[in-house]
Design an enzyme around this catalytic site. Structure first.
Site, PDB file in Angstrom:
ATOM      1  N   ASP A  45       0.821  -1.203   0.000  1.00  0.00           N
ATOM      2  CA  ASP A  45       0.000   0.000   0.000  1.00  0.00           C
ATOM      3  C   ASP A  45       0.862   1.263   0.000  1.00  0.00           C
ATOM      4  OD1 ASP A  45      -2.278  -1.472  -0.080  1.00  0.00           O
ATOM      5  OD2 ASP A  45      -2.817  -1.196   2.033  1.00  0.00           O
ATOM      6  N   GLY A  46       1.993   1.214   0.688  1.00  0.00           N
ATOM      7  CA  GLY A  46       2.883   2.372   0.699  1.00  0.00           C
ATOM      8  C   GLY A  46       3.416   2.696  -0.683  1.00  0.00           C
ATOM      9  N   ASN A 122      -5.049   8.428   1.495  1.00  0.00           N
ATOM     10  CA  ASN A 122      -5.425   7.828   2.781  1.00  0.00           C
ATOM     11  C   ASN A 122      -5.921   8.861   3.786  1.00  0.00           C
ATOM     12  OD1 ASN A 122      -5.077   5.152   2.218  1.00  0.00           O
ATOM     13  ND2 ASN A 122      -3.314   4.845   3.546  1.00  0.00           N
ATOM     14  N   ARG A 148      -9.085  20.053  21.918  1.00  0.00           N
ATOM     15  CA  ARG A 148      -7.756  20.068  22.537  1.00  0.00           C
ATOM     16  C   ARG A 148      -7.334  18.628  22.754  1.00  0.00           C
ATOM     17  NH1 ARG A 148      -5.430  23.476  27.755  1.00  0.00           N
ATOM     18  NH2 ARG A 148      -3.302  22.660  27.595  1.00  0.00           N
ATOM     19  N   ALA A 185      -6.624  11.306  21.278  1.00  0.00           N
ATOM     20  CA  ALA A 185      -6.520  11.580  22.720  1.00  0.00           C
ATOM     21  C   ALA A 185      -7.022  12.972  23.082  1.00  0.00           C
ATOM     22  CB  ALA A 185      -5.071  11.393  23.174  1.00  0.00           C
TER      23      ALA A 185
END
Length: 264
Positions: A45-46, A122, A148, A185
């Site tokens: 894929d890369g 992607n 944030r 996160a």
């Protein structure tokens, strides 16, 4: 037909690339690295991502097909032992074109003059080089939330099985014209409150990201990462361009998802 071959660069991929080039030239196909009608990616894929970026300026004229020489990928649908079959298909069979959406990213700067436009197959991901980022997120010109956290990932349906999936995003069939925004996160407290779930935006919706302060950002467009300074906004939406894949046989997406993630 004009073609070119894009190799991952390892020994096995180079051998296959040389063989397919020789076979296609025997069928009187012309090799053209500048204006190919079909690009054959040999690797994973890369490798396909690199081929896409090399020819992203001529997506309307060029189709892509992949041979994988490593782990099973989502863009390479031919095995090395099927080389002769693929050559015959390319040389003698009119291929079906399947079009998938790509992501348009426009980065604007505080000088109000310079801007840069990118296409991603992607995803586009962004992180601060100085800790957490604080971003105002606008959807269709209206403020949606202030984010944030560690960063954001905006992916295409084709890229939904890549970094987006690792962030808990949904897997979207690549035929759907949409983009997905996933958080990295996020921080939620009395000051900052985010939706906490990935957002799937349709083709006619634009997502605008505005840094709350002048920070430096690491912005990645697929495999390409660049430090950006003086960023005023990052605009993301479904691009007018599409990537075109040459299909010579069925390529079931959900079967590939199963084989990649849950099959024994």
């Amino acid at each position: 037909m004009k073609f070119t071959v894009h190799s991952r660069g390892d020994h096995d991929s180079n051998v296959i690339s040389n063989n397919i080039t020789a076979y296609l030239q025997e069928y009187k196909l012309e090799i053209d690295v500048v204006e190919p009608e079909i690009v054959i990616s040999v690797g994973g894929d890369g490798t396909m991502l690199k081929a896409f970026h090399k020819y992203s300026h001529r997506l309307a004229e060029t189709a892509f097909v992949g041979i994988h020489t490593g782990h099973l990928g989502f863009y390479a649908d031919w095995q090395p032992d099927e080389l002769e079959k693929l050559v015959i298909h390319i040389a003698k069979t009119p291929f079906k074109v399947v079009e998938y959406p790509v992501l348009e990213v426009i980065i604007r700067y505080h000088d109000d003059v310079t801007s840069e436009r990118y296409l991603a197959l992607n995803e586009c991901s962004l992180r601060s080089s100085e800790g957490s980022i604080v971003m105002d997120i606008e959807i269709k010109g209206e403020h949606f939330e202030t984010f944030r956290g560690d960063g954001l990932c905006i992916s295409t349906p084709s890229g939904s099985t890549a970094y987006n999936k690792a962030l808990g995003g949904a897997i979207i069939h690549p035929s759907l014209p949409a983009i997905q925004v996933a958080e990295m996160a996020s921080i939620n407290n009395r000051v900052y409150r985010t939706i906490g779930s990935p957002l799937v935006l349709p083709q006619h919706h634009t997502c605008l990201l505005k840094p709350s302060s002048k920070m430096d950002f690491q912005i990645s467009i697929d495999h390409l990462t660049k430090l950006q300074r003086g960023v005023k906004s990052i605009q993301c939406r479904v691009a007018e361009e599409k990537i075109r894949f040459a299909r010579f046989r069925p390529f079931p997406f959900w079967k590939r998802v199963k084989e990649s993630f849950i099959a024994d």
